[in-house]
Design a protein around this motif. Sequence first.
Motif, PDB file in Angstrom:
ATOM      1  N   PRO A   3       0.817  -1.221   0.000  1.00 18.79           N
ATOM      2  CA  PRO A   3       0.000   0.000   0.000  1.00 18.79           C
ATOM      3  C   PRO A   3       0.851   1.272   0.000  1.00 18.79           C
ATOM      4  O   PRO A   3       1.876   1.355   0.670  1.00 18.79           O
ATOM      5  N   ILE A   4       0.395   2.242  -0.787  1.00 25.80           N
ATOM      6  CA  ILE A   4       1.100   3.527  -0.919  1.00 25.80           C
ATOM      7  C   ILE A   4       0.461   4.517   0.061  1.00 25.80           C
ATOM      8  O   ILE A   4      -0.761   4.662   0.090  1.00 25.80           O
ATOM      9  N   ASP A   5       1.278   5.192   0.889  1.00 27.45           N
ATOM     10  CA  ASP A   5       0.716   6.157   1.858  1.00 27.45           C
ATOM     11  C   ASP A   5       0.393   7.496   1.214  1.00 27.45           C
ATOM     12  O   ASP A   5      -0.651   8.089   1.483  1.00 27.45           O
ATOM     13  N   VAL A   6       1.317   8.004   0.400  1.00 29.14           N
ATOM     14  CA  VAL A   6       1.068   9.278  -0.297  1.00 29.14           C
ATOM     15  C   VAL A   6       1.424   9.076  -1.767  1.00 29.14           C
ATOM     16  O   VAL A   6       2.569   8.748  -2.090  1.00 29.14           O
ATOM     17  N   LEU A   7       0.439   9.262  -2.621  1.00 32.01           N
ATOM     18  CA  LEU A   7       0.672   9.139  -4.056  1.00 32.01           C
ATOM     19  C   LEU A   7       0.612  10.530  -4.682  1.00 32.01           C
ATOM     20  O   LEU A   7      -0.391  11.226  -4.550  1.00 32.01           O
ATOM     21  N   ILE A   8       1.714  10.927  -5.308  1.00 26.23           N
ATOM     22  CA  ILE A   8       1.751  12.237  -5.973  1.00 26.23           C
ATOM     23  C   ILE A   8       1.908  11.998  -7.463  1.00 26.23           C
ATOM     24  O   ILE A   8       2.864  11.353  -7.896  1.00 26.23           O
ATOM     25  N   THR A   9       0.953  12.492  -8.239  1.00 22.06           N
ATOM     26  CA  THR A   9       1.096  12.365  -9.686  1.00 22.06           C
ATOM     27  C   THR A   9       0.715  13.666 -10.374  1.00 22.06           C
ATOM     28  O   THR A   9      -0.360  14.211 -10.158  1.00 22.06           O
ATOM     29  N   GLU A  10       1.657  14.163 -11.189  1.00 20.83           N
ATOM     30  CA  GLU A  10       1.382  15.362 -11.995  1.00 20.83           C
ATOM     31  C   GLU A  10       1.790  15.024 -13.410  1.00 20.83           C
ATOM     32  O   GLU A  10       2.935  15.171 -13.794  1.00 20.83           O
ATOM     33  N   THR A  11       0.819  14.493 -14.129  1.00 23.57           N
ATOM     34  CA  THR A  11       1.056  14.050 -15.507  1.00 23.57           C
ATOM     35  C   THR A  11      -0.128  14.568 -16.305  1.00 23.57           C
ATOM     36  O   THR A  11      -0.865  13.811 -16.925  1.00 23.57           O
ATOM     37  N   MET A  12      -0.319  15.869 -16.250  1.00 16.68           N
ATOM     38  CA  MET A  12      -1.538  16.402 -16.857  1.00 16.68           C
ATOM     39  C   MET A  12      -1.307  17.682 -17.641  1.00 16.68           C
ATOM     40  O   MET A  12      -0.308  18.371 -17.474  1.00 16.68           O
ATOM     41  N   ASP A  13      -2.274  17.962 -18.509  1.00 12.51           N
ATOM     42  CA  ASP A  13      -2.341  19.236 -19.214  1.00 12.51           C
ATOM     43  C   ASP A  13      -3.752  19.777 -18.983  1.00 12.51           C
ATOM     44  O   ASP A  13      -4.596  19.095 -18.390  1.00 12.51           O
ATOM     45  N   LYS A  14      -3.991  21.006 -19.446  1.00 16.77           N
ATOM     46  CA  LYS A  14      -5.302  21.622 -19.223  1.00 16.77           C
ATOM     47  C   LYS A  14      -6.442  20.734 -19.717  1.00 16.77           C
ATOM     48  O   LYS A  14      -6.288  20.012 -20.708  1.00 16.77           O
ATOM     49  N   ALA A  15      -7.567  20.779 -18.979  1.00 17.73           N
ATOM     50  CA  ALA A  15      -8.768  20.003 -19.316  1.00 17.73           C
ATOM     51  C   ALA A  15      -8.485  18.505 -19.377  1.00 17.73           C
ATOM     52  O   ALA A  15      -9.211  17.758 -20.037  1.00 17.73           O
ATOM     53  N   LEU A  16      -7.422  18.083 -18.712  1.00 16.42           N
ATOM     54  CA  LEU A  16      -7.023  16.662 -18.664  1.00 16.42           C
ATOM     55  C   LEU A  16      -6.800  16.077 -20.061  1.00 16.42           C
ATOM     56  O   LEU A  16      -7.078  14.905 -20.316  1.00 16.42           O
ATOM     57  N   THR A  17      -6.288  16.913 -20.976  1.00 18.75           N
ATOM     58  CA  THR A  17      -5.975  16.446 -22.334  1.00 18.75           C
ATOM     59  C   THR A  17      -4.502  16.026 -22.398  1.00 18.75           C
ATOM     60  O   THR A  17      -3.718  16.327 -21.502  1.00 18.75           O
ATOM     61  N   LYS A  18      -4.146  15.377 -23.470  1.00 16.25           N
ATOM     62  CA  LYS A  18      -2.767  15.025 -23.854  1.00 16.25           C
ATOM     63  C   LYS A  18      -2.069  14.037 -22.933  1.00 16.25           C
ATOM     64  O   LYS A  18      -1.536  13.044 -23.381  1.00 16.25           O
ATOM     65  N   GLU A  19      -1.973  14.324 -21.648  1.00 15.07           N
ATOM     66  CA  GLU A  19      -1.179  13.464 -20.755  1.00 15.07           C
ATOM     67  C   GLU A  19      -2.088  12.514 -19.959  1.00 15.07           C
ATOM     68  O   GLU A  19      -3.261  12.793 -19.753  1.00 15.07           O
ATOM     69  N   PRO A  20      -1.507  11.396 -19.479  1.00 12.39           N
ATOM     70  CA  PRO A  20      -2.353  10.324 -18.923  1.00 12.39           C
ATOM     71  C   PRO A  20      -2.707  10.441 -17.431  1.00 12.39           C
ATOM     72  O   PRO A  20      -2.730   9.444 -16.724  1.00 12.39           O
ATOM     73  N   GLN A  21      -2.991  11.653 -16.945  1.00 14.79           N
ATOM     74  CA  GLN A  21      -3.320  11.811 -15.514  1.00 14.79           C
ATOM     75  C   GLN A  21      -4.473  10.893 -15.079  1.00 14.79           C
ATOM     76  O   GLN A  21      -4.420  10.271 -14.027  1.00 14.79           O
ATOM     77  N   VAL A  22      -5.498  10.795 -15.921  1.00 13.56           N
ATOM     78  CA  VAL A  22      -6.675   9.997 -15.537  1.00 13.56           C
ATOM     79  C   VAL A  22      -6.303   8.509 -15.491  1.00 13.56           C
ATOM     80  O   VAL A  22      -6.600   7.822 -14.509  1.00 13.56           O
ATOM     81  N   SER A  23      -5.611   8.025 -16.525  1.00  8.58           N
ATOM     82  CA  SER A  23      -5.247   6.599 -16.552  1.00  8.58           C
ATOM     83  C   SER A  23      -4.288   6.253 -15.413  1.00  8.58           C
ATOM     84  O   SER A  23      -4.374   5.166 -14.823  1.00  8.58           O
ATOM     85  N   ILE A  24      -3.379   7.169 -15.103  1.00  6.68           N
ATOM     86  CA  ILE A  24      -2.422   6.912 -14.009  1.00  6.68           C
ATOM     87  C   ILE A  24      -3.156   6.915 -12.666  1.00  6.68           C
ATOM     88  O   ILE A  24      -2.954   6.021 -11.830  1.00  6.68           O
TER      89      ILE A  24
END
Length: 221
Positions: free
Chosen positions: A61-82
Amino acid sequence: MATLIIPLLPFFSSEELNITLLDIHQESIDNAEKIAAKLGYLDFFQGFLVRDATKYMHGKPIDVLITETMDKALTKEPQVSITKNLAHQISENGMLIPEKITLYHEHVLFAELLTAAVLDDEKRISNMPTSGKLELFSIDKNIEAKDFEFQSTPIEVPKIYNETPDICIQTEIKIYADVFLHPTESIITNPYCVGALSSIKGSNYQLEYVSAPEPIWIIKK
Ligand SMILES: C[S@@+](CC[C@H](N)C(=O)[O-])C[C@H]1O[C@@H](n2cnc3c(N)ncnc32)[C@H](O)[C@@H]1O
């Protein structure tokens, strides 16, 4: 460059934090490792991994998950899939940062919208979503594990729209507690124009978001 974690390390000891850094590009990971080594922080790190975060399994189990893999309006980068893949690996009382990303819809004159390049707080506030704007969806650590797709309810085409001819999506990020990135405060919360109302022949349209293989917005006429 692991800019989200490196500057915080002087506030902790390496016994308190066990960090795994993940990126899909070898070069990014190599650079992050070099910076950590140069600053004498290697003891904090459990691994510097070149992996696809949409598929990565942490194994505990992960205690703190930090992910910043996004562009505006959640386009282009895989923030949602990650987020979809990793949020389910967070421990029971663990946290996701950013806590919540919310997207809003509005009709605007896009050319006149302010962006993060205009660093004027007063003007920026006039750009923030208000209760009058339609909330589309938000993602947080409870995101569904199945393929994430969104379809809006029908949105009416205004009878007269020459002052607001563009279909726009605004992004608001709740990073943690009361720390927010509001629309136009950063490149990743700048407004995103999906299309023009003039291209719609009927009296309404729907907005559809698809998270994979490439995150995009589609206007369904
Ligand atoms: C916008 S940058 C953010 C960098 C990071 N927040 C920092 O502080 O330096 C997005 C990063 O995500 C990485 N990335 C993109 N898709 C990925 C994936 N599927 N799995 C892992 N990393 C990915 C890119 O290589 C890039 O380094």
